[in-house]
Design a protein around this motif. Structure first.
Motif, PDB file in Angstrom:
ATOM      1  N   GLY A 117      -7.836   1.552   9.793  1.00 15.95           N
ATOM      2  CA  GLY A 117      -7.919   2.982   9.043  1.00 15.95           C
ATOM      3  C   GLY A 117      -7.881   3.954  10.123  1.00 15.95           C
TER       4      GLY A 117
ATOM      5  N   LEU B 218      -6.853  -2.383   7.145  1.00 13.95           N
ATOM      6  CA  LEU B 218      -6.531  -3.504   7.114  1.00 13.95           C
ATOM      7  C   LEU B 218      -7.311  -4.673   7.296  1.00 13.95           C
ATOM      8  CD1 LEU B 218      -2.724  -2.802   7.756  1.00 13.95           C
ATOM      9  CD2 LEU B 218      -3.901  -3.002   5.613  1.00 13.95           C
TER      10      LEU B 218
ATOM     11  N   MET C 185       0.978  -1.293   0.039  1.00 13.35           N
ATOM     12  CA  MET C 185       0.033  -0.129   0.073  1.00 13.35           C
ATOM     13  C   MET C 185       0.952   1.247  -0.071  1.00 13.35           C
ATOM     14  SD  MET C 185      -3.013  -1.064   2.692  1.00 13.35           S
ATOM     15  CE  MET C 185      -4.008   0.215   2.431  1.00 13.35           C
TER      16      MET C 185
ATOM     17  N   ALA D 133      -8.113   3.854   4.388  1.00 13.78           N
ATOM     18  CA  ALA D 133      -7.880   2.289   3.945  1.00 13.78           C
ATOM     19  C   ALA D 133      -7.702   1.460   5.257  1.00 13.78           C
ATOM     20  CB  ALA D 133      -6.763   2.300   3.075  1.00 13.78           C
TER      21      ALA D 133
ATOM     22  N   HIS E  71       2.367   4.943   0.758  1.00 17.72           N
ATOM     23  CA  HIS E  71       2.181   5.731   1.843  1.00 17.72           C
ATOM     24  C   HIS E  71       3.249   6.726   1.745  1.00 17.72           C
ATOM     25  CE1 HIS E  71       1.882   7.263   5.768  1.00 17.72           C
ATOM     26  NE2 HIS E  71       0.389   6.610   5.955  1.00 17.72           N
TER      27      HIS E  71
END
Length: 197
Positions: free
Chosen positions: A61, A69, A23, A67, A25
């Motif tokens: 999140g 997990l 992901m 988002a 970031h």
């Protein structure tokens, strides 16, 4: 609970299984960000539960990173890996409605607004300190790796953490002042021909 290094390894394994290493970031991936936050908390000598919460703070999140997990109905899965105290800090951090909570966060009796349930409650002193320290570690990591983030949010964050100084460790407060302080003004060049008359 197993020793901290073993628990960190288990948490990282779970983060990888859930895709945090893939992901995007600021500063790399979500996993690298989470590891940097945990390392910063460790450098501030945070207790193990807070370090683990720092490593896992984005599992559900956050108000700034939506988002998730894991869904909230799987909180026990995370608690089984990092312990119930660390998981409670993760939930506290993830659930914070920042717009509603931050203005009065420095007041001991101020309500904390849960964005998941819509309820408000008053956390105890330890939870407030944990929230402040984790917030500082998270925001400082972002400011450290992303100059645009620091330029945009640095003054506001410095003001927030200055208000929260009684809830922060001395190391955290020093880091806030160092990383979030506005850059020193550039000295005027007396020999600059564009300003000469």
């Amino acid at each position: 609970m197993p020793a901290l290094p073993a628990t960190i390894d288990q948490a990282v394994t779970l983060l990888r299984e859930l895709g945090a290493h893939g992901m995007a970031h600021p500063g790399g991936t979500l996993l690298t960000h989470l590891q940097r936050v945990q390392a910063r908390l460790a450098s501030w000598k945070a207790r193990p539960a807070l370090q683990l919460a720092g490593l896992c703070h984005a599992f559900y999140g956050t108000d700034g990173f939506p988002a998730a997990l894991l869904p909230l109905d799987r909180r026990k899965d995370l608690a089984a890996v990092i312990g119930t105290e660390a998981e409670a800090i993760v939930y506290l951090y993830a659930s914070c409605d920042r717009k509603a909570t931050y203005p009065a966060l420095d007041q001991a009796d101020a309500a904390f607004h849960d964005r998941f349930t819509g309820r408000s409650w008053i956390p105890g002193p330890q939870m407030r300190r944990d929230f402040a320290e984790l917030s500082a570690a998270n925001e400082l990591d972002l400011a450290h790796v992303d100059s645009a983030f620091r330029d945009r949010w640095g003054p506001e964050l410095l003001a927030l953490f200055t208000r929260l100084q009684d809830s922060l460790s001395a190391d955290a407060l020093l880091a806030c002042r160092k990383i979030l302080a506005p850059p020193a003004s550039q000295p005027v060049n007396q020999h600059d021909s564009s300003t000469s008359s």
